[in-house]
Design a protein around this motif. Structure first.
Motif: not given
Length: 139
Positions: A3-8
């Motif tokens: 999710r952190t990757d998608y948010e970034a």
């Protein structure tokens, strides 16, 4: 991917888009106001506009006083997904353009408002023509 990757990715792609009302990459607006709803409403300004429209029409849904800017995930619920699409269609007077007829240039005019930065104008015209033929000229 996490999710952190998608948010970034979302914050990098949309966070600084001033025309969408997003307030910079570090604001988290790219992720917070990512595409949701049937129309894939994107950007803080569009969520704020939907919020205004929803409140202006509250006589239709008096027990639905919600804040879509503070709670953008509400647009993942079908009734709000539909309302957000209706709001965009009405607020942008797309019905006036659509009423001019089933022509390629009309599809382009609507596409320019819905997603001006797309490179899919030709593909959208093709899909529209196919759907129009299937609906109105089916055997």
């Amino acid at each position: 991917m996490t999710r952190t990757d998608y948010e970034a990715i979302a914050n990098g792609a949309y966070g600084s888009r001033a025309e969408l009302g997003n307030r910079g990459i570090s604001s988290g607006d790219g992720w917070a106001y990512r595409g949701r709803g049937l129309k894939q409403l994107t950007g803080r300004n569009n969520y704020m506009e939907f919020q205004r429209w929803h409140r202006q029409n509250s006589v239709q849904w008096p027990d639905d006083d919600l804040d879509f800017v503070e709670n953008p995930d509400l647009l993942t619920t079908m009734k709000y997904a539909v309302r957000s699409a209706a709001s965009f269609w009405i607020n942008n007077n797309l019905y006036k353009i659509a009423d001019k007829g089933p022509h390629p240039e009309i599809v382009d005019k609507i596409t320019k408002i819905v997603n001006s930065n797309t490179d899919s104008y030709l593909e959208r015209r093709k899909h529209f023509s196919q759907i129009w033929r299937d609906i109105f000229y089916a055997d």
